[in-house]
Design an enzyme around this catalytic site. Sequence first.
Site, mmCIF file in Angstrom:
data_model
loop_
_atom_site.group_PDB
_atom_site.id
_atom_site.type_symbol
_atom_site.label_atom_id
_atom_site.label_comp_id
_atom_site.label_asym_id
_atom_site.label_seq_id
_atom_site.Cartn_x
_atom_site.Cartn_y
_atom_site.Cartn_z
ATOM 1 N N ASN A 149 0.870 -1.177 0.000
ATOM 2 C CA ASN A 149 0.000 0.000 0.000
ATOM 3 C C ASN A 149 0.911 1.233 0.000
ATOM 4 O O ASN A 149 1.559 1.523 1.003
ATOM 5 C CB ASN A 149 -0.887 0.003 1.257
ATOM 6 C CG ASN A 149 -1.731 1.274 1.351
ATOM 7 O OD1 ASN A 149 -1.683 2.137 0.461
ATOM 8 N ND2 ASN A 149 -2.485 1.396 2.425
ATOM 9 N N PRO A 150 0.973 1.964 -1.109
ATOM 10 C CA PRO A 150 1.903 3.097 -1.151
ATOM 11 C C PRO A 150 1.419 4.281 -0.314
ATOM 12 O O PRO A 150 2.162 5.231 -0.101
ATOM 13 C CB PRO A 150 1.947 3.466 -2.641
ATOM 14 C CG PRO A 150 0.654 2.970 -3.208
ATOM 15 C CD PRO A 150 0.207 1.804 -2.371
ATOM 16 N N THR A 181 -0.586 -1.515 -4.781
ATOM 17 C CA THR A 181 -2.039 -1.326 -4.948
ATOM 18 C C THR A 181 -2.346 0.046 -5.555
ATOM 19 O O THR A 181 -1.621 1.017 -5.340
ATOM 20 C CB THR A 181 -2.792 -1.476 -3.617
ATOM 21 O OG1 THR A 181 -2.311 -0.493 -2.710
ATOM 22 C CG2 THR A 181 -2.598 -2.854 -3.024
ATOM 23 N N ALA A 184 -8.057 1.463 -2.727
ATOM 24 C CA ALA A 184 -8.464 0.688 -1.555
ATOM 25 C C ALA A 184 -9.178 -0.574 -2.048
ATOM 26 O O ALA A 184 -9.891 -0.540 -3.061
ATOM 27 C CB ALA A 184 -9.383 1.516 -0.676
ATOM 28 N N ASP A 209 -2.605 -1.759 9.693
ATOM 29 C CA ASP A 209 -3.650 -2.705 10.084
ATOM 30 C C ASP A 209 -4.751 -2.783 9.021
ATOM 31 O O ASP A 209 -5.350 -3.840 8.810
ATOM 32 C CB ASP A 209 -4.256 -2.281 11.427
ATOM 33 C CG ASP A 209 -3.233 -2.355 12.540
ATOM 34 O OD1 ASP A 209 -2.370 -3.252 12.483
ATOM 35 O OD2 ASP A 209 -3.276 -1.512 13.448
ATOM 36 N N GLY A 251 2.405 1.242 8.512
ATOM 37 C CA GLY A 251 1.129 1.929 8.720
ATOM 38 C C GLY A 251 1.221 2.946 9.834
ATOM 39 O O GLY A 251 2.318 3.393 10.199
ATOM 40 N N SER A 252 0.072 3.278 10.419
ATOM 41 C CA SER A 252 0.037 4.296 11.469
ATOM 42 C C SER A 252 0.050 3.667 12.858
ATOM 43 O O SER A 252 0.660 4.200 13.776
ATOM 44 C CB SER A 252 -1.228 5.141 11.330
ATOM 45 O OG SER A 252 -1.269 5.727 10.060
ATOM 46 N N GLY A 518 -9.587 -0.727 12.770
ATOM 47 C CA GLY A 518 -9.217 0.528 12.120
ATOM 48 C C GLY A 518 -10.091 0.870 10.923
ATOM 49 O O GLY A 518 -9.855 1.880 10.255
#
Length: 558
Positions: A149-150, A181, A184, A209, A251-252, A518
């Site tokens: 996932n960029p 990707t 989404a 996540d 990710g975050s 999430g």
Amino acid sequence: MEKQPRLLCSQLSVGGRVCDVTLSSSFLSWREVVDSSKKRTAANVYGPLKAAGSHCVPVCEIIAIQETEEDCPSTNVGKWQKVPQNPAGSNQHAFTVSYVERTLKHRWRCSEVTLHCPDRKLCLQWVQAIREQLALLTIRPKRLLVYINPHGGKQRGKRIYEQKVAPIFSRASITTDVIVTERANHARDHLKTEADLKKYDGVVCVGGDGMFSEIMHGLISRTQCDSGVDQSCADETLIPCGLRIGIIPAGSTDCICYATVGCNDPVTSALHIVVGDSQPLDVCSVHQNNAFLRYSVSLLGYGFYGDVLMDSERKRWMGPARYDISGVKTFLSHRYYEGTISFLPADGSVGTPRDKIQCRSGCNICQLPSADKAVYKVEDSISETENKDVWQVIRGKFLAINAACMSCACPRSPKGLSPSAHLADGTADLILVRKCSRLDFLRHLLRHTNKNDQFDHPFVEVYRVRQFRFTPRYQETDSELDLREAEGSSSKHFFTQICREHQACSCAPTHSSWNCDGEILPHGAIQVRVHCQLIKLFARGIEEQSVFEDPSYALCAI
Ligand SMILES: Nc1ncnc2c1ncn2[C@@H]1O[C@H](COP(=O)(O)OP(=O)(O)OP(=O)(O)O)[C@@H](O)[C@H]1O
Ligand SMILES: CCCCCCCCCCCCC/C=C/[C@@H](O)[C@H](CO)NC(C)=O
Ligand SMILES: [Ca+2]
């Protein structure tokens, strides 16, 4: 520890020192040859693994082996040549072993050692012997499907993969098909319908996540579809997925990676994939009546965490900081929610959320035979003969309703929402935070960040459950409302009560949505069921004190 028969044993040179090098089916070890005229100290003979020239690497943690060309620049500028290194001046032959080295805070690094041999024949013999041992490790993946996932986290997924992960995969001779990707749900849809999964030994996601959730949904749906299982039926027994999933954190929150490995470090995760680790994971299915909604492995949160997520989605451009801003905003709004929760308690053999038994690598509770855990027949849920099969019902006003299928440890909360939750025991911990003052709620929240027990408050309840249902007050059916009124309050009294309480704590009753790992789930009323060990990750759970720090380990192995 059992002594392993030696497969190969030679005197080789490591960093200019002569070492006794031994290969068994479990270990590669090398120990400096000590001049018998020098006094032997406890440190150089019996020291821990790396002390005083004594090293031991488990074969299962060797990443790769290759013959090394001992080249360096010659005096003729621009030309490279082999350098004679041994005392006799003949050509030196060497091989390099890359292996896992543990550093602080559960992080792994790829270390290297070059062993010099007196002749090529011996060098090839060593290379072949180690390769033969590695070939026996059939749990290791050879071919992986990677989705990047960029846009996750700080938008560094692509760079992290190219710079930190791809070189490790390539060194370990793992071949990959990489898909960056473009939207989404690209990865989820590809896995569900297109990907030729027979070609792969595992699927890797590079992201947070949310990205993991896509991969999990794709794989579970595909597995059920291929096996003719209808996932929209809440009572179906789902078929476990055959392929393992690797998570390269980018990710975050990276909660799933952190809670299954102990850190969110891309190199560590890449190494867990290479060595072929396997960690089963429970998965919650979420339904509304007989409509399938989603799967969840970490947090299902209504109220506080649902609202934080709802607000933070509008601030995605801020990156990971969005959760802090929305967290404070949601905390200040201090909204409470009213509804009914019913749940099926777990069997006592899996412990309780407050027993302080943390799920660690090789966890005994997660290894209990499934009959002792949450696997049960649907009919059990209506049997009232045994206490564990009786649904319990709780009504009230809540600031937060959280279900944690794993600890949900993450950098923001290193012990997690439910520190004793298990990765693979077939249960989730249901945490109910009843309406309380802002100050009390803050005390509870802050305990997620320190060592104090976040459940030790009169307004917090926690249960270990196999299934639960939630119905917000505004979605309760007439019969449920009648029941509530029959329980003691007329509707008039009920609303006066809310207004009175509202004045007292300055919070307003309203609707929330669910935070499902999430992702926003706008449905209020849901039914949740834990499916024991439905998926597997390339992980091993959080390691306790490493066995390799134990001096006796090194001693016995050599
Ligand atoms: N190419 C893409 N463009 C836009 N969104 C994407 C793309 N690929 C995946 N996504 C979506 O981005 C969302 C967020 O991704 P991800 O989980 O990787 O990062 P994050 O939300 O920052 O981290 P965390 O979930 O750990 O908090 C996911 O819901 C995923 O479905
Ligand atoms: C006002 C003081 C607030 C301090 C609160 C600290 C509590 C932190 C607890 C974090 C738990 C996060 C659980 C993980 C959930 C993930 O599934 C999800 C998706 O990445 N992340 C979030 C933030 O919803
Ligand atoms: Ca669990």
